[in-house]
Write an enzyme that holds these catalytic residues in place. Structure first.
Site, PDB file in Angstrom:
ATOM      1  N   GLY A 142      17.248 -52.961 -60.672  1.00 14.44           N
ATOM      2  CA  GLY A 142      16.232 -52.747 -61.754  1.00 14.44           C
ATOM      3  C   GLY A 142      15.264 -52.080 -60.877  1.00 14.44           C
ATOM      4  O   GLY A 142      15.298 -52.678 -59.626  1.00 14.44           O
ATOM      5  N   ASP A 143      13.978 -51.439 -61.872  1.00 14.70           N
ATOM      6  CA  ASP A 143      13.042 -51.062 -61.317  1.00 14.70           C
ATOM      7  C   ASP A 143      12.981 -49.309 -59.573  1.00 14.70           C
ATOM      8  O   ASP A 143      12.228 -49.977 -59.267  1.00 14.70           O
ATOM      9  CB  ASP A 143      12.299 -52.185 -60.290  1.00 14.70           C
ATOM     10  CG  ASP A 143      12.076 -52.767 -61.241  1.00 14.70           C
ATOM     11  OD1 ASP A 143      11.659 -52.839 -62.590  1.00 14.70           O
ATOM     12  OD2 ASP A 143      12.011 -54.305 -60.831  1.00 14.70           O
ATOM     13  N   LYS A 152      13.942 -45.606 -62.279  1.00 14.98           N
ATOM     14  CA  LYS A 152      14.666 -44.984 -63.296  1.00 14.98           C
ATOM     15  C   LYS A 152      13.939 -43.979 -64.313  1.00 14.98           C
ATOM     16  O   LYS A 152      14.217 -43.172 -64.702  1.00 14.98           O
ATOM     17  CB  LYS A 152      15.278 -45.139 -63.987  1.00 14.98           C
ATOM     18  CG  LYS A 152      16.428 -46.122 -63.488  1.00 14.98           C
ATOM     19  CD  LYS A 152      17.848 -47.009 -63.971  1.00 14.98           C
ATOM     20  CE  LYS A 152      16.714 -48.207 -65.183  1.00 14.98           C
ATOM     21  NZ  LYS A 152      16.079 -48.896 -63.592  1.00 14.98           N
ATOM     22  N   ALA A 187      12.845 -54.449 -69.745  1.00 13.99           N
ATOM     23  CA  ALA A 187      12.486 -52.246 -69.476  1.00 13.99           C
ATOM     24  C   ALA A 187      11.504 -52.818 -69.126  1.00 13.99           C
ATOM     25  O   ALA A 187      10.452 -52.606 -69.990  1.00 13.99           O
ATOM     26  CB  ALA A 187      13.534 -51.937 -70.233  1.00 13.99           C
ATOM     27  N   GLY A 188      11.031 -52.448 -68.192  1.00 13.96           N
ATOM     28  CA  GLY A 188       9.342 -50.827 -67.769  1.00 13.96           C
ATOM     29  C   GLY A 188       9.706 -49.878 -67.272  1.00 13.96           C
ATOM     30  O   GLY A 188      10.192 -49.388 -65.883  1.00 13.96           O
ATOM     31  N   HIS A 189       9.737 -49.143 -67.971  1.00  9.05           N
ATOM     32  CA  HIS A 189       9.473 -47.942 -66.454  1.00  9.05           C
ATOM     33  C   HIS A 189       8.202 -46.573 -66.837  1.00  9.05           C
ATOM     34  O   HIS A 189       7.221 -46.893 -67.608  1.00  9.05           O
ATOM     35  CB  HIS A 189      10.607 -46.701 -68.124  1.00  9.05           C
ATOM     36  CG  HIS A 189      12.033 -46.833 -68.156  1.00  9.05           C
ATOM     37  ND1 HIS A 189      12.617 -46.102 -68.591  1.00  9.05           N
ATOM     38  CD2 HIS A 189      12.469 -48.201 -67.088  1.00  9.05           C
ATOM     39  CE1 HIS A 189      13.663 -46.438 -68.522  1.00  9.05           C
ATOM     40  NE2 HIS A 189      13.619 -47.570 -67.185  1.00  9.05           N
ATOM     41  N   THR A 201      12.540 -62.482 -68.105  1.00  5.21           N
ATOM     42  CA  THR A 201      11.113 -61.644 -68.528  1.00  5.21           C
ATOM     43  C   THR A 201      10.934 -62.455 -70.492  1.00  5.21           C
ATOM     44  O   THR A 201       9.193 -61.960 -70.454  1.00  5.21           O
ATOM     45  CB  THR A 201      11.399 -59.879 -69.493  1.00  5.21           C
ATOM     46  OG1 THR A 201      12.149 -59.741 -69.871  1.00  5.21           O
ATOM     47  CG2 THR A 201      11.756 -59.475 -67.938  1.00  5.21           C
ATOM     48  N   ARG A 252      27.515 -63.036 -83.755  1.00  6.48           N
ATOM     49  CA  ARG A 252      27.580 -63.193 -85.321  1.00  6.48           C
ATOM     50  C   ARG A 252      26.840 -62.644 -86.224  1.00  6.48           C
ATOM     51  O   ARG A 252      27.149 -63.322 -87.320  1.00  6.48           O
ATOM     52  CB  ARG A 252      29.040 -62.516 -85.459  1.00  6.48           C
ATOM     53  CG  ARG A 252      30.094 -61.891 -85.081  1.00  6.48           C
ATOM     54  CD  ARG A 252      31.617 -62.375 -85.383  1.00  6.48           C
ATOM     55  NE  ARG A 252      31.381 -63.737 -84.372  1.00  6.48           N
ATOM     56  CZ  ARG A 252      32.627 -64.676 -84.651  1.00  6.48           C
ATOM     57  NH1 ARG A 252      34.131 -63.709 -84.526  1.00  6.48           N
ATOM     58  NH2 ARG A 252      33.062 -65.760 -84.153  1.00  6.48           N
ATOM     59  N   GLN A 262      17.439 -51.616 -66.434  1.00  7.59           N
ATOM     60  CA  GLN A 262      18.234 -52.669 -65.732  1.00  7.59           C
ATOM     61  C   GLN A 262      18.654 -52.090 -64.104  1.00  7.59           C
ATOM     62  O   GLN A 262      19.215 -50.195 -64.015  1.00  7.59           O
ATOM     63  CB  GLN A 262      18.506 -53.559 -66.257  1.00  7.59           C
ATOM     64  CG  GLN A 262      18.003 -55.110 -67.080  1.00  7.59           C
ATOM     65  CD  GLN A 262      17.413 -54.156 -68.848  1.00  7.59           C
ATOM     66  OE1 GLN A 262      18.466 -54.130 -68.736  1.00  7.59           O
ATOM     67  NE2 GLN A 262      16.121 -54.585 -68.364  1.00  7.59           N
ATOM     68  N   THR A 276       6.396 -53.246 -63.768  1.00  9.72           N
ATOM     69  CA  THR A 276       6.037 -53.132 -64.878  1.00  9.72           C
ATOM     70  C   THR A 276       5.651 -53.796 -66.696  1.00  9.72           C
ATOM     71  O   THR A 276       4.662 -53.612 -67.191  1.00  9.72           O
ATOM     72  CB  THR A 276       6.243 -52.026 -65.093  1.00  9.72           C
ATOM     73  OG1 THR A 276       7.184 -51.510 -63.833  1.00  9.72           O
ATOM     74  CG2 THR A 276       5.462 -51.458 -65.957  1.00  9.72           C
ATOM     75  N   ARG A 300       4.764 -59.602 -62.136  1.00  8.02           N
ATOM     76  CA  ARG A 300       5.352 -60.450 -60.983  1.00  8.02           C
ATOM     77  C   ARG A 300       5.593 -59.812 -59.631  1.00  8.02           C
ATOM     78  O   ARG A 300       6.044 -58.512 -59.198  1.00  8.02           O
ATOM     79  CB  ARG A 300       6.723 -61.007 -61.283  1.00  8.02           C
ATOM     80  CG  ARG A 300       6.680 -62.401 -62.550  1.00  8.02           C
ATOM     81  CD  ARG A 300       7.566 -62.880 -63.118  1.00  8.02           C
ATOM     82  NE  ARG A 300       8.663 -61.908 -63.362  1.00  8.02           N
ATOM     83  CZ  ARG A 300       9.839 -62.370 -64.241  1.00  8.02           C
ATOM     84  NH1 ARG A 300      10.431 -63.999 -63.021  1.00  8.02           N
ATOM     85  NH2 ARG A 300      10.606 -61.204 -64.182  1.00  8.02           N
ATOM     86  N   GLY A 342       6.697 -39.406 -53.948  1.00 11.11           N
ATOM     87  CA  GLY A 342       5.427 -40.246 -54.349  1.00 11.11           C
ATOM     88  C   GLY A 342       6.005 -40.242 -55.580  1.00 11.11           C
ATOM     89  O   GLY A 342       6.408 -39.784 -57.015  1.00 11.11           O
TER      90      GLY A 342
HETATM   91  P1  IMP Z   1      16.012 -60.628 -68.850  1.00 12.95           P
HETATM   92  O1  IMP Z   1      16.749 -59.763 -68.969  1.00 12.95           O
HETATM   93  O2  IMP Z   1      14.734 -60.124 -69.997  1.00 12.95           O
HETATM   94  O3  IMP Z   1      17.227 -62.323 -69.690  1.00 12.95           O
HETATM   95  O4  IMP Z   1      15.671 -61.584 -67.505  1.00 12.95           O
HETATM   96  C1  IMP Z   1      17.105 -61.360 -67.067  1.00 12.95           C
HETATM   97  C2  IMP Z   1      17.030 -61.171 -65.169  1.00 12.95           C
HETATM   98  O5  IMP Z   1      16.901 -59.690 -65.239  1.00 12.95           O
HETATM   99  C3  IMP Z   1      15.319 -61.269 -64.496  1.00 12.95           C
HETATM  100  O6  IMP Z   1      16.198 -61.881 -63.124  1.00 12.95           O
HETATM  101  C4  IMP Z   1      15.045 -60.432 -64.551  1.00 12.95           C
HETATM  102  O7  IMP Z   1      13.648 -60.235 -64.063  1.00 12.95           O
HETATM  103  C5  IMP Z   1      15.598 -58.945 -64.912  1.00 12.95           C
HETATM  104  N1  IMP Z   1      15.312 -57.615 -65.644  1.00 12.95           N
HETATM  105  C6  IMP Z   1      15.439 -57.549 -66.702  1.00 12.95           C
HETATM  106  N2  IMP Z   1      14.761 -56.197 -66.860  1.00 12.95           N
HETATM  107  C7  IMP Z   1      13.661 -56.056 -66.173  1.00 12.95           C
HETATM  108  C8  IMP Z   1      14.270 -54.948 -65.737  1.00 12.95           C
HETATM  109  O8  IMP Z   1      13.239 -53.478 -66.130  1.00 12.95           O
HETATM  110  N3  IMP Z   1      13.370 -54.697 -64.320  1.00 12.95           N
HETATM  111  C9  IMP Z   1      13.771 -55.745 -63.146  1.00 12.95           C
HETATM  112  N4  IMP Z   1      14.311 -56.966 -63.766  1.00 12.95           N
HETATM  113  C10 IMP Z   1      14.908 -56.744 -64.818  1.00 12.95           C
END
Ligand code: IMP
Length: 423
Positions: free
Chosen positions: A12-13, A16, A39-41, A124, A138, A218, A293, A297, A409
Protein backbone atom coordinates in the site's frame (compact mmCIF):
# COMPACT_ATOMS: atom_id res chain seq x y z
CA UNK A 1 -6.43 -0.64 -23.47
CA UNK A 2 -9.75 0.81 -22.40
CA UNK A 3 -10.41 -0.92 -19.09
CA UNK A 4 -7.44 -0.95 -16.74
CA UNK A 5 -6.81 -1.62 -13.08
CA UNK A 6 -4.45 0.45 -10.92
CA UNK A 7 -2.80 -2.08 -8.59
CA UNK A 8 -0.60 -1.38 -5.56
CA UNK A 9 2.31 -3.80 -5.94
CA UNK A 10 3.72 -3.53 -2.40
CA UNK A 11 2.16 -2.93 1.05
CA UNK A 12 0.00 0.00 0.00
CA UNK A 13 0.89 3.71 -0.12
CA UNK A 14 2.64 3.31 -3.48
CA UNK A 15 1.13 6.51 -4.87
CA UNK A 16 -1.90 4.89 -6.51
CA UNK A 17 -4.03 7.99 -5.91
CA UNK A 18 -1.60 10.12 -7.86
CA UNK A 19 -1.34 7.64 -10.75
CA UNK A 20 -5.12 7.13 -10.79
CA UNK A 21 -5.66 10.88 -10.73
CA UNK A 22 -3.30 11.27 -13.69
CA UNK A 23 -4.86 8.45 -15.74
CA UNK A 24 -8.35 9.55 -14.69
CA UNK A 25 -7.90 12.62 -16.86
CA UNK A 26 -8.07 10.22 -19.82
CA UNK A 27 -10.91 8.12 -18.28
CA UNK A 28 -14.68 8.35 -18.42
CA UNK A 29 -15.22 6.28 -15.27
CA UNK A 30 -13.25 5.56 -12.05
CA UNK A 31 -14.30 2.57 -9.91
CA UNK A 32 -13.25 1.76 -6.31
CA UNK A 33 -13.76 -1.99 -5.92
CA UNK A 34 -12.53 -3.02 -2.43
CA UNK A 35 -11.55 -1.79 1.03
CA UNK A 36 -12.98 1.19 2.85
CA UNK A 37 -11.70 4.24 4.68
CA UNK A 38 -8.58 2.35 5.76
CA UNK A 39 -7.22 3.64 2.44
CA UNK A 40 -5.76 7.09 2.06
CA UNK A 41 -5.06 8.62 -1.32
CA UNK A 42 -3.33 11.95 -1.54
CA UNK A 43 -3.81 13.85 -4.75
CA UNK A 44 -2.01 17.16 -5.32
CA UNK A 45 -3.47 19.39 -8.02
CA UNK A 46 -1.77 22.72 -8.70
CA UNK A 47 -0.16 22.58 -5.27
CA UNK A 48 -3.47 21.92 -3.47
CA UNK A 49 -3.55 18.69 -1.43
CA UNK A 50 -6.67 16.49 -1.38
CA UNK A 51 -6.93 13.47 0.92
CA UNK A 52 -9.40 10.84 -0.22
CA UNK A 53 -10.28 7.78 1.83
CA UNK A 54 -13.51 6.39 0.40
CA UNK A 55 -14.31 8.37 -2.70
CA UNK A 56 -12.83 7.30 -6.05
CA UNK A 57 -10.01 9.51 -7.36
CA UNK A 58 -12.12 10.84 -10.23
CA UNK A 59 -14.30 12.73 -7.75
CA UNK A 60 -12.31 15.94 -8.24
CA UNK A 61 -13.31 16.08 -11.90
CA UNK A 62 -16.74 17.36 -12.94
CA UNK A 63 -17.05 15.03 -15.92
CA UNK A 64 -15.84 11.64 -14.65
CA UNK A 65 -18.36 9.03 -13.47
CA UNK A 66 -17.29 7.62 -10.08
CA UNK A 67 -18.45 4.24 -8.83
CA UNK A 68 -18.14 2.71 -5.35
CA UNK A 69 -18.63 -0.95 -6.22
CA UNK A 70 -20.04 -3.95 -4.35
CA UNK A 71 -16.66 -5.10 -2.96
CA UNK A 72 -16.28 -2.01 -0.76
CA UNK A 73 -17.13 -1.59 2.93
CA UNK A 74 -18.46 1.94 3.43
CA UNK A 75 -18.48 3.86 6.69
CA UNK A 76 -21.46 6.23 6.23
CA UNK A 77 -20.16 8.85 8.67
CA UNK A 78 -16.77 8.93 6.93
CA UNK A 79 -18.57 9.10 3.59
CA UNK A 80 -20.68 12.10 4.62
CA UNK A 81 -17.65 13.89 6.10
CA UNK A 82 -15.62 13.30 2.94
CA UNK A 83 -18.30 14.30 0.47
CA UNK A 84 -18.60 17.66 2.25
CA UNK A 85 -14.95 18.40 1.40
CA UNK A 86 -15.63 18.18 -2.33
CA UNK A 87 -16.42 21.70 -3.39
CA UNK A 88 -16.83 21.09 -7.13
CA UNK A 89 -19.72 19.24 -8.88
CA UNK A 90 -19.18 15.47 -9.21
CA UNK A 91 -20.84 12.29 -10.51
CA UNK A 92 -21.13 9.32 -8.13
CA UNK A 93 -22.85 5.94 -7.87
CA UNK A 94 -22.79 3.62 -4.84
CA UNK A 95 -23.46 -0.11 -5.11
CA UNK A 96 -26.58 -1.36 -3.34
CA UNK A 97 -24.55 -4.52 -2.56
CA UNK A 98 -21.62 -2.81 -0.79
CA UNK A 99 -21.45 -3.40 2.96
CA UNK A 100 -21.80 -0.79 5.69
CA UNK A 101 -19.28 -0.19 8.47
CA UNK A 102 -21.13 0.59 11.71
CA UNK A 103 -19.75 1.99 14.99
CA UNK A 104 -19.33 -1.45 16.57
CA UNK A 105 -16.87 -2.48 13.82
CA UNK A 106 -14.06 -0.04 14.77
CA UNK A 107 -14.71 -0.85 18.45
CA UNK A 108 -14.31 -4.57 17.79
CA UNK A 109 -11.22 -3.85 15.66
CA UNK A 110 -9.63 -2.04 18.64
CA UNK A 111 -10.71 -4.75 21.10
CA UNK A 112 -9.22 -7.57 18.95
CA UNK A 113 -5.96 -5.69 18.44
CA UNK A 114 -5.64 -4.98 22.17
CA UNK A 115 -6.31 -8.62 22.94
CA UNK A 116 -3.56 -9.72 20.50
CA UNK A 117 -0.96 -7.62 22.38
CA UNK A 118 2.49 -7.94 20.78
CA UNK A 119 1.03 -10.04 17.96
CA UNK A 120 -1.33 -7.29 16.82
CA UNK A 121 -1.72 -6.72 13.09
CA UNK A 122 -1.38 -2.96 13.38
CA UNK A 123 -4.71 -2.27 11.68
CA UNK A 124 -5.99 1.22 10.94
CA UNK A 125 -8.74 0.70 13.62
CA UNK A 126 -11.36 1.59 11.00
CA UNK A 127 -13.33 -1.62 11.54
CA UNK A 128 -12.50 -3.06 8.12
CA UNK A 129 -11.71 -6.61 9.31
CA UNK A 130 -14.87 -6.89 11.47
CA UNK A 131 -17.05 -5.51 8.63
CA UNK A 132 -15.72 -8.08 6.13
CA UNK A 133 -16.07 -10.75 8.83
CA UNK A 134 -19.79 -9.92 9.08
CA UNK A 135 -20.09 -10.07 5.29
CA UNK A 136 -18.53 -13.57 5.23
CA UNK A 137 -20.67 -14.62 8.21
CA UNK A 138 -23.75 -13.37 6.30
CA UNK A 139 -24.82 -10.96 9.01
CA UNK A 140 -23.52 -7.73 7.48
CA UNK A 141 -25.78 -4.81 6.58
CA UNK A 142 -25.69 -3.92 2.90
CA UNK A 143 -26.38 -0.50 1.42
CA UNK A 144 -29.76 -1.68 0.10
CA UNK A 145 -30.88 -2.48 3.69
CA UNK A 146 -29.19 0.56 5.20
CA UNK A 147 -31.26 3.02 3.15
CA UNK A 148 -34.50 1.18 4.03
CA UNK A 149 -35.68 2.64 7.35
CA UNK A 150 -37.62 -0.30 8.87
CA UNK A 151 -35.25 -3.03 7.67
CA UNK A 152 -32.21 -1.15 8.94
CA UNK A 153 -33.92 -0.64 12.34
CA UNK A 154 -34.67 -4.34 12.73
CA UNK A 155 -31.26 -5.65 11.64
CA UNK A 156 -29.31 -3.05 13.58
CA UNK A 157 -31.21 -3.82 16.79
CA UNK A 158 -30.33 -7.50 16.65
CA UNK A 159 -26.73 -6.84 15.69
CA UNK A 160 -26.05 -4.24 18.40
CA UNK A 161 -27.19 -6.75 21.01
CA UNK A 162 -24.89 -9.41 19.63
CA UNK A 163 -21.91 -7.08 19.21
CA UNK A 164 -22.26 -5.64 22.72
CA UNK A 165 -22.14 -9.19 24.06
CA UNK A 166 -18.84 -9.66 22.27
CA UNK A 167 -17.48 -6.23 23.28
CA UNK A 168 -18.26 -7.01 26.93
CA UNK A 169 -16.33 -10.26 26.58
CA UNK A 170 -13.27 -8.15 25.70
CA UNK A 171 -14.00 -5.72 28.54
CA UNK A 172 -14.59 -3.00 25.95
CA UNK A 173 -17.23 -0.21 26.22
CA UNK A 174 -20.57 -1.05 24.60
CA UNK A 175 -22.31 0.88 21.80
CA UNK A 176 -25.80 2.38 22.02
CA UNK A 177 -28.47 1.22 19.57
CA UNK A 178 -30.78 4.26 19.71
CA UNK A 179 -28.07 6.88 19.15
CA UNK A 180 -26.51 4.88 16.30
CA UNK A 181 -29.88 4.45 14.64
CA UNK A 182 -30.76 8.16 14.82
CA UNK A 183 -27.35 9.35 13.66
CA UNK A 184 -26.97 6.80 10.87
CA UNK A 185 -30.49 7.35 9.52
CA UNK A 186 -29.44 10.86 8.55
CA UNK A 187 -26.34 9.50 6.77
CA UNK A 188 -28.55 7.03 4.88
CA UNK A 189 -30.57 9.97 3.57
CA UNK A 190 -27.38 11.55 2.19
CA UNK A 191 -26.25 8.29 0.57
CA UNK A 192 -29.60 7.17 -0.87
CA UNK A 193 -29.67 9.37 -4.01
CA UNK A 194 -26.40 7.83 -5.22
CA UNK A 195 -27.40 4.18 -4.70
CA UNK A 196 -27.98 1.84 -7.62
CA UNK A 197 -27.13 -1.59 -9.01
CA UNK A 198 -23.63 -0.61 -10.13
CA UNK A 199 -23.03 -3.93 -11.91
CA UNK A 200 -25.88 -3.14 -14.30
CA UNK A 201 -24.61 0.42 -14.63
CA UNK A 202 -20.97 -0.56 -15.26
CA UNK A 203 -21.95 -3.09 -17.89
CA UNK A 204 -23.98 -0.39 -19.65
CA UNK A 205 -20.97 1.92 -19.59
CA UNK A 206 -18.82 -0.88 -21.03
CA UNK A 207 -21.35 -1.40 -23.84
CA UNK A 208 -21.05 2.32 -24.55
CA UNK A 209 -17.28 1.74 -24.96
CA UNK A 210 -16.34 4.03 -22.07
CA UNK A 211 -12.76 4.17 -20.84
CA UNK A 212 -12.77 2.75 -17.28
CA UNK A 213 -10.14 2.84 -14.55
CA UNK A 214 -10.50 0.43 -11.61
CA UNK A 215 -8.77 1.87 -8.59
CA UNK A 216 -7.31 -0.58 -6.07
CA UNK A 217 -6.80 0.40 -2.45
CA UNK A 218 -3.91 -1.00 -0.35
CA UNK A 219 -1.38 -3.28 -2.12
CA UNK A 220 -1.10 -6.92 -3.18
CA UNK A 221 1.11 -7.78 -0.19
CA UNK A 222 -1.90 -6.83 1.98
CA UNK A 223 -4.24 -9.14 0.00
CA UNK A 224 -6.22 -11.54 2.18
CA UNK A 225 -5.27 -14.47 -0.08
CA UNK A 226 -1.92 -13.53 -1.62
CA UNK A 227 -0.47 -11.13 0.96
CA UNK A 228 1.70 -11.69 4.01
CA UNK A 229 -1.08 -13.35 6.02
CA UNK A 230 -2.05 -12.71 8.79
CA UNK A 231 -0.53 -9.21 8.46
CA UNK A 232 -2.95 -8.25 5.71
CA UNK A 233 -6.19 -6.40 5.20
CA UNK A 234 -9.49 -8.24 4.73
CA UNK A 235 -10.06 -7.75 1.00
CA UNK A 236 -8.13 -8.36 -2.22
CA UNK A 237 -6.44 -5.43 -3.98
CA UNK A 238 -5.35 -7.61 -6.95
CA UNK A 239 -6.46 -7.05 -10.55
CA UNK A 240 -8.10 -10.47 -10.37
CA UNK A 241 -10.51 -9.26 -7.68
CA UNK A 242 -11.99 -6.59 -9.96
CA UNK A 243 -14.61 -8.73 -11.77
CA UNK A 244 -16.03 -10.22 -8.57
CA UNK A 245 -15.97 -6.98 -6.67
CA UNK A 246 -17.53 -4.84 -9.36
CA UNK A 247 -19.85 -7.29 -11.12
CA UNK A 248 -18.30 -7.55 -14.57
CA UNK A 249 -16.91 -10.48 -16.57
CA UNK A 250 -13.18 -11.25 -16.00
CA UNK A 251 -12.34 -10.95 -19.69
CA UNK A 252 -13.57 -7.36 -19.76
CA UNK A 253 -10.52 -6.26 -17.73
CA UNK A 254 -7.86 -5.51 -20.33
CA UNK A 255 -4.77 -4.80 -18.26
CA UNK A 256 -3.24 -3.60 -15.02
CA UNK A 257 -0.79 -0.86 -14.16
CA UNK A 258 1.26 -1.88 -11.12
CA UNK A 259 2.26 1.09 -9.01
CA UNK A 260 5.53 0.70 -7.13
CA UNK A 261 7.60 3.14 -5.16
CA UNK A 262 11.24 3.41 -6.24
CA UNK A 263 11.89 1.85 -2.81
CA UNK A 264 9.58 0.02 -0.34
CA UNK A 265 7.46 1.14 2.61
CA UNK A 266 5.17 -0.63 5.03
CA UNK A 267 2.93 0.45 7.92
CA UNK A 268 1.76 -1.98 10.55
CA UNK A 269 3.43 -5.16 11.73
CA UNK A 270 4.84 -8.11 9.82
CA UNK A 271 8.00 -9.09 7.94
CA UNK A 272 9.72 -6.74 5.49
CA UNK A 273 12.98 -8.36 4.31
CA UNK A 274 14.55 -5.23 2.76
CA UNK A 275 13.83 -2.95 5.75
CA UNK A 276 16.43 -0.22 6.37
CA UNK A 277 16.94 1.10 9.89
CA UNK A 278 18.84 4.13 11.16
CA UNK A 279 19.85 7.39 9.47
CA UNK A 280 19.17 6.42 5.86
CA UNK A 281 15.64 5.25 6.72
CA UNK A 282 15.07 8.51 8.57
CA UNK A 283 16.37 10.49 5.57
CA UNK A 284 14.09 8.69 3.07
CA UNK A 285 11.10 8.98 5.45
CA UNK A 286 11.54 12.74 5.74
CA UNK A 287 12.27 13.43 2.06
CA UNK A 288 9.45 11.12 0.92
CA UNK A 289 7.00 12.42 3.60
CA UNK A 290 6.48 8.79 4.60
CA UNK A 291 3.73 9.17 7.20
CA UNK A 292 0.32 7.46 6.86
CA UNK A 293 -2.46 9.49 5.20
CA UNK A 294 -5.08 7.75 7.34
CA UNK A 295 -3.33 7.29 10.68
CA UNK A 296 -0.26 9.58 10.50
CA UNK A 297 1.96 6.65 11.55
CA UNK A 298 5.63 6.79 10.38
CA UNK A 299 6.11 4.23 7.60
CA UNK A 300 8.84 1.60 7.71
CA UNK A 301 11.38 2.05 4.89
CA UNK A 302 13.18 -0.56 2.76
CA UNK A 303 15.08 -1.02 -0.52
CA UNK A 304 13.13 -1.98 -3.61
CA UNK A 305 12.34 -5.70 -3.47
CA UNK A 306 11.80 -7.40 -6.84
CA UNK A 307 10.79 -10.77 -5.32
CA UNK A 308 7.70 -8.91 -4.14
CA UNK A 309 7.13 -7.32 -7.54
CA UNK A 310 7.40 -10.66 -9.37
CA UNK A 311 4.98 -12.16 -6.84
CA UNK A 312 2.53 -9.34 -7.56
CA UNK A 313 2.95 -9.82 -11.29
CA UNK A 314 2.15 -13.53 -10.93
CA UNK A 315 -0.85 -13.40 -8.57
CA UNK A 316 -2.47 -10.24 -9.89
CA UNK A 317 -1.25 -9.69 -13.44
CA UNK A 318 0.64 -6.50 -14.40
CA UNK A 319 0.87 -5.04 -17.90
CA UNK A 320 3.01 -2.01 -17.02
CA UNK A 321 4.80 -0.57 -14.00
CA UNK A 322 4.41 2.98 -12.72
CA UNK A 323 7.44 3.88 -10.58
CA UNK A 324 6.68 6.66 -8.11
CA UNK A 325 8.82 8.83 -5.81
CA UNK A 326 11.95 8.39 -7.92
CA UNK A 327 13.07 11.90 -6.85
CA UNK A 328 13.28 10.75 -3.20
CA UNK A 329 16.35 8.64 -4.06
CA UNK A 330 18.27 11.60 -5.50
CA UNK A 331 21.53 12.19 -3.65
CA UNK A 332 21.92 8.67 -2.21
CA UNK A 333 25.35 7.38 -3.33
CA UNK A 334 24.45 3.73 -3.82
CA UNK A 335 21.06 2.12 -4.33
CA UNK A 336 20.27 -1.49 -3.53
CA UNK A 337 17.67 -3.75 -5.13
CA UNK A 338 16.62 -7.17 -3.79
CA UNK A 339 16.98 -9.82 -6.51
CA UNK A 340 16.00 -12.92 -4.51
CA UNK A 341 15.98 -14.36 -0.96
CA UNK A 342 17.90 -17.07 0.81
CA UNK A 343 16.06 -19.40 3.14
CA UNK A 344 17.79 -22.26 5.00
CA UNK A 345 20.82 -21.91 2.72
CA UNK A 346 18.75 -22.16 -0.47
CA UNK A 347 18.00 -19.46 -3.04
CA UNK A 348 14.26 -18.77 -3.36
CA UNK A 349 12.25 -16.53 -5.68
CA UNK A 350 8.88 -16.56 -3.95
CA UNK A 351 7.25 -15.35 -0.76
CA UNK A 352 6.99 -18.20 1.75
CA UNK A 353 3.38 -18.79 2.85
CA UNK A 354 4.45 -19.37 6.43
CA UNK A 355 5.05 -16.04 8.11
CA UNK A 356 7.84 -17.50 10.33
CA UNK A 357 9.69 -18.65 7.19
CA UNK A 358 9.19 -15.25 5.59
CA UNK A 359 10.68 -13.60 8.68
CA UNK A 360 13.80 -15.72 8.23
CA UNK A 361 14.18 -15.06 4.49
CA UNK A 362 17.42 -13.11 3.90
CA UNK A 363 17.38 -10.59 1.05
CA UNK A 364 20.14 -10.77 -1.57
CA UNK A 365 20.96 -7.43 -3.19
CA UNK A 366 22.62 -5.89 -6.19
CA UNK A 367 24.02 -2.37 -5.83
CA UNK A 368 23.69 0.37 -8.42
CA UNK A 369 25.20 3.87 -8.49
CA UNK A 370 22.84 6.70 -7.50
CA UNK A 371 22.47 10.14 -9.13
CA UNK A 372 22.89 13.65 -7.76
CA UNK A 373 21.04 15.75 -10.33
CA UNK A 374 17.67 17.30 -9.37
CA UNK A 375 15.06 15.34 -11.38
CA UNK A 376 11.92 17.07 -10.12
CA UNK A 377 11.53 19.12 -13.30
CA UNK A 378 12.16 16.29 -15.72
CA UNK A 379 9.36 15.96 -18.28
CA UNK A 380 10.51 12.95 -20.32
CA UNK A 381 12.47 9.70 -20.07
CA UNK A 382 15.28 11.23 -22.15
CA UNK A 383 15.88 14.01 -19.60
CA UNK A 384 16.64 11.58 -16.76
CA UNK A 385 20.28 11.28 -15.63
CA UNK A 386 21.98 8.14 -16.91
CA UNK A 387 22.06 6.44 -13.48
CA UNK A 388 18.32 7.04 -12.94
CA UNK A 389 17.63 5.48 -16.34
CA UNK A 390 19.84 2.51 -15.45
CA UNK A 391 18.02 2.09 -12.14
CA UNK A 392 14.63 1.99 -13.89
CA UNK A 393 15.92 -0.29 -16.67
CA UNK A 394 17.19 -2.71 -14.02
CA UNK A 395 13.78 -2.81 -12.34
CA UNK A 396 12.15 -3.45 -15.70
CA UNK A 397 14.45 -6.36 -16.52
CA UNK A 398 14.30 -7.93 -13.05
CA UNK A 399 10.50 -7.79 -12.88
CA UNK A 400 9.88 -8.55 -16.55
CA UNK A 401 7.27 -5.79 -16.90
CA UNK A 402 7.83 -2.60 -18.95
CA UNK A 403 7.82 0.76 -17.19
CA UNK A 404 4.84 2.69 -18.56
CA UNK A 405 5.10 5.73 -16.27
CA UNK A 406 7.25 7.27 -13.55
CA UNK A 407 6.89 10.23 -11.24
CA UNK A 408 9.38 12.73 -9.88
CA UNK A 409 7.30 14.72 -7.38
CA UNK A 410 3.86 14.97 -5.79
CA UNK A 411 2.16 17.26 -8.32
CA UNK A 412 0.03 15.99 -11.20
CA UNK A 413 2.49 17.66 -13.60
CA UNK A 414 5.39 15.62 -12.24
CA UNK A 415 4.07 12.34 -13.68
CA UNK A 416 5.61 11.19 -16.96
CA UNK A 417 4.12 8.69 -19.40
CA UNK A 418 6.72 6.51 -21.13
CA UNK A 419 4.14 4.61 -23.20
CA UNK A 420 0.60 5.70 -24.02
CA UNK A 421 -1.07 2.46 -22.92
CA UNK A 422 -4.43 3.90 -21.81
CA UNK A 423 -5.83 5.03 -25.15
P1 IMP B 1 -6.88 -2.88 8.18
O1 IMP B 1 -7.07 -2.80 6.71
O2 IMP B 1 -7.21 -1.60 8.89
O3 IMP B 1 -7.55 -4.07 8.78
O4 IMP B 1 -5.31 -3.09 8.47
C1 IMP B 1 -4.62 -4.28 8.12
C2 IMP B 1 -3.21 -3.98 7.62
O5 IMP B 1 -3.31 -3.29 6.39
C3 IMP B 1 -2.40 -3.08 8.54
O6 IMP B 1 -1.02 -3.46 8.45
C4 IMP B 1 -2.58 -1.70 7.96
O7 IMP B 1 -1.50 -0.83 8.28
C5 IMP B 1 -2.59 -2.05 6.48
N1 IMP B 1 -3.32 -1.06 5.65
C6 IMP B 1 -4.65 -0.93 5.50
N2 IMP B 1 -4.94 0.05 4.64
C7 IMP B 1 -3.76 0.53 4.21
C8 IMP B 1 -3.41 1.55 3.27
O8 IMP B 1 -4.23 2.19 2.62
N3 IMP B 1 -2.06 1.75 3.09
C9 IMP B 1 -1.13 1.01 3.75
N4 IMP B 1 -1.42 0.06 4.62
C10 IMP B 1 -2.72 -0.18 4.84
Amino acid sequence: MKRMVVVGTQWGDEGKGKITDYLAQKADVVVRYQGGNNAGHTVVIKGEKHSLHLLPSGILSETIENVMANGMVINPKAFVDEIKTIKTPFKLSISDRAHIVLPYHPELDKAYEKHKGDEKIGTTHKGIGPAYTDKAARIGIRVSTFIHKERFYKELKELVEQKNFELSHYDHPNVDFESIYQEYRSYADVMAPYVKDTSVYLNQLIEQDKRILFEGAQGVLLCLDHGTYPYVTSSSPTASSVPLNSGIAPWLVEGAIGVTKAYTTRVGSGPMPSEILGDLAHYIREVGREYGTTTGRPRRIGWLDTVILRHTKRVSGLSYLAVTLLDVLTGIDELKIVTHYELNGKEIDRIPADIEDFMQAKPVYITLPGWKEDITKVTSWEELPIHAKEYLKKIESLVGVPIGMFSVGPDRDQTIMVTNFFE
